[in-house]
Design an enzyme around this catalytic site. Structure first.
Site, PDB file in Angstrom:
ATOM      1  N   LYS A  24      41.946  39.712  46.477  1.00 13.51           N
ATOM      2  CA  LYS A  24      42.529  39.467  45.144  1.00 13.51           C
ATOM      3  C   LYS A  24      43.583  38.381  45.290  1.00 13.51           C
ATOM      4  O   LYS A  24      44.186  38.249  46.353  1.00 13.51           O
ATOM      5  CB  LYS A  24      43.188  40.744  44.617  1.00 13.51           C
ATOM      6  CG  LYS A  24      43.356  40.767  43.120  1.00 13.51           C
ATOM      7  CD  LYS A  24      42.109  41.279  42.442  1.00 13.51           C
ATOM      8  CE  LYS A  24      42.211  41.225  40.941  1.00 13.51           C
ATOM      9  NZ  LYS A  24      41.074  41.911  40.306  1.00 13.51           N
ATOM     10  N   ASP A  71      40.534  37.298  36.253  1.00 11.84           N
ATOM     11  CA  ASP A  71      41.157  38.601  36.005  1.00 11.84           C
ATOM     12  C   ASP A  71      42.140  38.339  34.853  1.00 11.84           C
ATOM     13  O   ASP A  71      41.913  37.396  34.072  1.00 11.84           O
ATOM     14  CB  ASP A  71      41.861  39.123  37.276  1.00 11.84           C
ATOM     15  CG  ASP A  71      42.256  40.599  37.165  1.00 11.84           C
ATOM     16  OD1 ASP A  71      41.384  41.466  37.320  1.00 11.84           O
ATOM     17  OD2 ASP A  71      43.432  40.903  36.898  1.00 11.84           O
TER      18      ASP A  71
HETATM   19  P1  NDP Z   1      42.666  39.583  29.717  1.00 12.99           P
HETATM   20  O1  NDP Z   1      43.691  38.621  30.186  1.00 12.99           O
HETATM   21  O2  NDP Z   1      41.441  39.062  29.094  1.00 12.99           O
HETATM   22  O3  NDP Z   1      43.314  40.668  28.740  1.00 12.99           O
HETATM   23  C1  NDP Z   1      44.368  41.497  29.138  1.00 12.99           C
HETATM   24  C2  NDP Z   1      44.804  42.321  27.959  1.00 12.99           C
HETATM   25  O4  NDP Z   1      45.678  43.340  28.410  1.00 12.99           O
HETATM   26  C3  NDP Z   1      45.566  41.536  26.919  1.00 12.99           C
HETATM   27  O5  NDP Z   1      45.219  42.030  25.665  1.00 12.99           O
HETATM   28  C4  NDP Z   1      47.024  41.833  27.223  1.00 12.99           C
HETATM   29  O6  NDP Z   1      47.861  41.799  26.092  1.00 12.99           O
HETATM   30  C5  NDP Z   1      46.905  43.260  27.699  1.00 12.99           C
HETATM   31  N1  NDP Z   1      48.011  43.579  28.608  1.00 12.99           N
HETATM   32  C6  NDP Z   1      48.364  42.956  29.759  1.00 12.99           C
HETATM   33  N2  NDP Z   1      49.453  43.504  30.285  1.00 12.99           N
HETATM   34  C7  NDP Z   1      49.795  44.505  29.441  1.00 12.99           C
HETATM   35  C8  NDP Z   1      50.817  45.457  29.420  1.00 12.99           C
HETATM   36  N3  NDP Z   1      51.759  45.492  30.398  1.00 12.99           N
HETATM   37  N4  NDP Z   1      50.837  46.363  28.403  1.00 12.99           N
HETATM   38  C9  NDP Z   1      49.893  46.332  27.431  1.00 12.99           C
HETATM   39  N5  NDP Z   1      48.903  45.441  27.389  1.00 12.99           N
HETATM   40  C10 NDP Z   1      48.857  44.551  28.377  1.00 12.99           C
HETATM   41  O7  NDP Z   1      42.301  40.458  31.020  1.00 12.99           O
HETATM   42  P2  NDP Z   1      40.972  41.283  31.327  1.00 12.99           P
HETATM   43  O8  NDP Z   1      40.410  41.883  30.108  1.00 12.99           O
HETATM   44  O9  NDP Z   1      40.109  40.425  32.176  1.00 12.99           O
HETATM   45  O10 NDP Z   1      41.554  42.426  32.289  1.00 12.99           O
HETATM   46  C11 NDP Z   1      42.006  43.678  31.793  1.00 12.99           C
HETATM   47  C12 NDP Z   1      41.979  44.700  32.912  1.00 12.99           C
HETATM   48  O11 NDP Z   1      40.643  44.826  33.410  1.00 12.99           O
HETATM   49  C13 NDP Z   1      42.833  44.371  34.131  1.00 12.99           C
HETATM   50  O12 NDP Z   1      43.303  45.566  34.712  1.00 12.99           O
HETATM   51  C14 NDP Z   1      41.826  43.732  35.099  1.00 12.99           C
HETATM   52  O13 NDP Z   1      42.248  43.830  36.440  1.00 12.99           O
HETATM   53  C15 NDP Z   1      40.613  44.598  34.824  1.00 12.99           C
HETATM   54  N6  NDP Z   1      39.314  44.049  35.195  1.00 12.99           N
HETATM   55  C16 NDP Z   1      38.885  42.824  34.751  1.00 12.99           C
HETATM   56  C17 NDP Z   1      37.640  42.350  35.099  1.00 12.99           C
HETATM   57  C18 NDP Z   1      37.093  41.069  34.555  1.00 12.99           C
HETATM   58  O14 NDP Z   1      35.924  40.777  34.843  1.00 12.99           O
HETATM   59  N7  NDP Z   1      37.831  40.290  33.780  1.00 12.99           N
HETATM   60  C19 NDP Z   1      36.769  43.103  36.014  1.00 12.99           C
HETATM   61  C20 NDP Z   1      37.266  44.403  36.352  1.00 12.99           C
HETATM   62  C21 NDP Z   1      38.508  44.830  35.977  1.00 12.99           C
HETATM   63  P3  NDP Z   1      48.609  40.457  25.635  1.00 12.99           P
HETATM   64  O15 NDP Z   1      47.531  39.674  24.974  1.00 12.99           O
HETATM   65  O16 NDP Z   1      49.680  40.927  24.713  1.00 12.99           O
HETATM   66  O17 NDP Z   1      49.128  39.831  26.896  1.00 12.99           O
HETATM   67  O1  2IT Z   2      38.838  43.501  39.133  1.00 11.83           O
HETATM   68  C1  2IT Z   2      37.733  42.937  39.212  1.00 11.83           C
HETATM   69  O2  2IT Z   2      36.728  43.517  39.642  1.00 11.83           O
HETATM   70  C2  2IT Z   2      37.632  41.539  38.746  1.00 11.83           C
HETATM   71  N1  2IT Z   2      38.619  41.011  38.254  1.00 11.83           N
HETATM   72  C3  2IT Z   2      36.351  40.792  38.896  1.00 11.83           C
HETATM   73  C4  2IT Z   2      36.218  40.230  40.286  1.00 11.83           C
HETATM   74  C5  2IT Z   2      35.069  39.288  40.508  1.00 11.83           C
HETATM   75  O3  2IT Z   2      35.049  38.748  41.627  1.00 11.83           O
HETATM   76  O4  2IT Z   2      34.220  39.089  39.649  1.00 11.83           O
END
Ligand code: NDP
Ligand code: 2IT
Length: 447
Positions: A129, A169
């Site tokens: 990461k 992420d």
């Molecule tokens: P994005 O940047 O697309 O969205 C993140 C969202 O979470 C935003 O709406 C943000 O709000 C909100 N957020 C962030 N910090 C906080 C907080 N402290 N309190 C409340 N809301 C918060 O990220 P992703 O959707 O990609 O990621 C979301 C989660 O999913 C993370 O934990 C990530 O590690 C996990 N994940 C992502 C993957 C991917 O493929 N993208 C794969 C697997 C897991 P605001 O807009 O107000 O900042």
């Molecule tokens: O938390 C996760 O699994 C991710 N942010 C996606 C990682 C990836 O390599 O696609």
């Protein structure tokens, strides 16, 4: 104290001493240790190799300065890192996060989780990461581009299709991946699969953008099937409004469920009768444009509740899809009180340890992110293989693979985690992921 809890306590004392103050990392390690240490102790090969202890020390942590110029020409300085956790079963693989809370501790917890998640996919992917404490909020497109280029000037030395393959992420989506890959290609003079989540015009896979959220819903459907139920008409509360949250919402609506909330750091959007696809699209467009969601158009029938969390709204299913430790004990209690019966994690480790205990004591069916959000990295794995073979799979093919992979993860976990007529998804996921990585590590000898 039982033998197994004494084993965990002794192990954790040592890990705590070496990682003082790294609370998120310690939480992630303790959860896995609780489920796998007895297995390690009883397997002479795993025990001799001291597998779990090894996995708590990253192979390496690369840290660097990121220097860039903002729109006024002023110099800005950020910190960047890549935590290469384990390449036991494949190249280091995992996302990049840009957020002011990013630190080595946060990246170590995410890298540690990633090792087990990636093993569960059944694909040859190690774990890592990375990211930066850079805050993209309020930054112009030009500034984001310059930051990504400066970040890649350093990161490019350490990644490659067989070495380490980053992806997105929090705050690293299609736009950032475009800038990062553009910089990588320019610096290296090579076009290869060193990054995933690329645009489809330049080596990206169909469905990577949707994969995490869609995969989460496929996993939930597998869980419901074990109860003889379907997702149709279920009320679902979702936190977050980013990639994972909005694609989970989109797929859930397609499957006939009612999505009642999405949220962000400023509050919660509630649709008492369920979000329409138009409403989800509007949320996504607002986020992409850097606009807030506090004033939705009337015809979308959304209500914005400033400062509110989604967890007090009555629902059957909860999908936390924002960030780590977003659900504390109070929120867990609220979920129980509103009648939620199933909680599946879209985010990585969204529960505090206290919330996890509360949920464990309840009747709620719970599944951890390392299983339920693995669809994203799984399709990243398919993107790597398409790049290696110069292939481009259709959206239908990739979606079929995603469904199959999520079903296989569910079944692998169910086989390890069955307890009477219930499935302990947390234990099943930790044990199934651990066994695969441990088998590889103990086969390599002392390296
Ligand atoms: P994005 O940047 O697309 O969205 C993140 C969202 O979470 C935003 O709406 C943000 O709000 C909100 N957020 C962030 N910090 C906080 C907080 N402290 N309190 C409340 N809301 C918060 O990220 P992703 O959707 O990609 O990621 C979301 C989660 O999913 C993370 O934990 C990530 O590690 C996990 N994940 C992502 C993957 C991917 O493929 N993208 C794969 C697997 C897991 P605001 O807009 O107000 O900042
Ligand atoms: O938390 C996760 O699994 C991710 N942010 C996606 C990682 C990836 O390599 O696609």
């Amino acid at each position: 104290m039982t033998d197994s809890s004494r084993l965990v306590e002794t192990f954790m004392e040592n890990v705590r001493r070496r990682n003082e103050g790294q609370d998120a990392f310690l939480q992630a390690v303790e959860e896995v240790a609780t489920d796998v240490l007895t297995i390690e102790k009883n397997d002479p090969g795993f025990a001799r190799a001291r597998v779990l202890e090894r996995l708590t020390e990253p192979d390496r942590i690369i840290g660097f300065r990121v220097t860039w110029a903002d729109d006024r020409g002023d110099v800005q300085i950020n910190r960047g890192w890549r935590v290469q956790m384990s390449n036991a079963i494949g190249p280091y693989k995992g996302g990049l996060r840009f957020h002011p809370t990013v630190s080595p501790s946060i990246l170590k917890f995410l890298g540690f989780e990633q090792v087990f998640k990636n093993a569960l996919t059944g694909l040859p992917l190690g774990g890592g990461k990375g990211g930066s404490d850079f805050d993209p909020k309020g930054r112009s497109d030009e500034e984001i581009m310059r930051f990504c280029q400066a970040f890649m000037r350093e990161l490019s030395r350490y990644i490659g299709p067989d070495t380490d393959v980053p992806a997105g992420d929090i705050n690293v989506g299609a736009r950032e991946i475009g800038y990062l890959f553009g910089a990588y290609k320019a610096l290296k003079g090579q076009f290869n699969g060193a990054i995933t989540g690329k645009g489809e015009a330049f080596g990206g896979s169909e469905m990577r953008v949707e994969a995490t959220g869609y995969g989460l819903i496929y996993f939930v459907e597998n869980m419901l099937e074990t109860l003889g139920e379907t997702i149709e008409d279920k009320r679902i509360v979702i936190s977050g409004k980013g990639n994972v949250a909005t694609h989970a919402a989109e797929k859930a609506i397609c499957e006939g469920a009612r999505v009642i909330t999405l949220s962000d750091t400023s509050g919660t959007l509630v649709a008492e009768n369920g979000f329409s696809q138009e409403a989800v699209k509007w949320v996504r467009a607002q986020k992409a444009a850097g606009e807030d969601v506090s004033d939705p158009p009337k015809d979308l029938e959304l209500q914005f509740k400033e400062g509110a969390l989604p967890w007090e709204v009555e629902a059957d299913i909860a999908l936390p899809c924002a960030t780590q430790n977003e659900i504390d004990e109070d929120a867990a209690k609220a979920l129980n009180d509103t009648g939620v019966r199933l909680l599946a994690e879209g985010a990585n480790m969204p529960l505090t340890a206290g919330a996890m205990r509360k949920i464990g004591e309840s009747n709620m069916l719970y599944a951890p992110g390392k299983a339920t959000n693995a669809g994203g990295v799984a399709i990243s794995g398919l993107e790597m293989s398409q790049n290696a073979h110069g292939r481009f799979d259709s959206a239908d093919e990739v979606d079929r693979s995603l469904k199959e992979i999520m079903g296989n993860i569910h079944d692998r976990i169910a086989a390890e985690g069955r307890e009477g007529n219930r499935i302990n998804y947390r234990r099943g996921a930790n044990v199934a992921g651990y066994r695969k990585v441990a088998t590889a590590i103990s086969a390599y000898g002392v390296v």
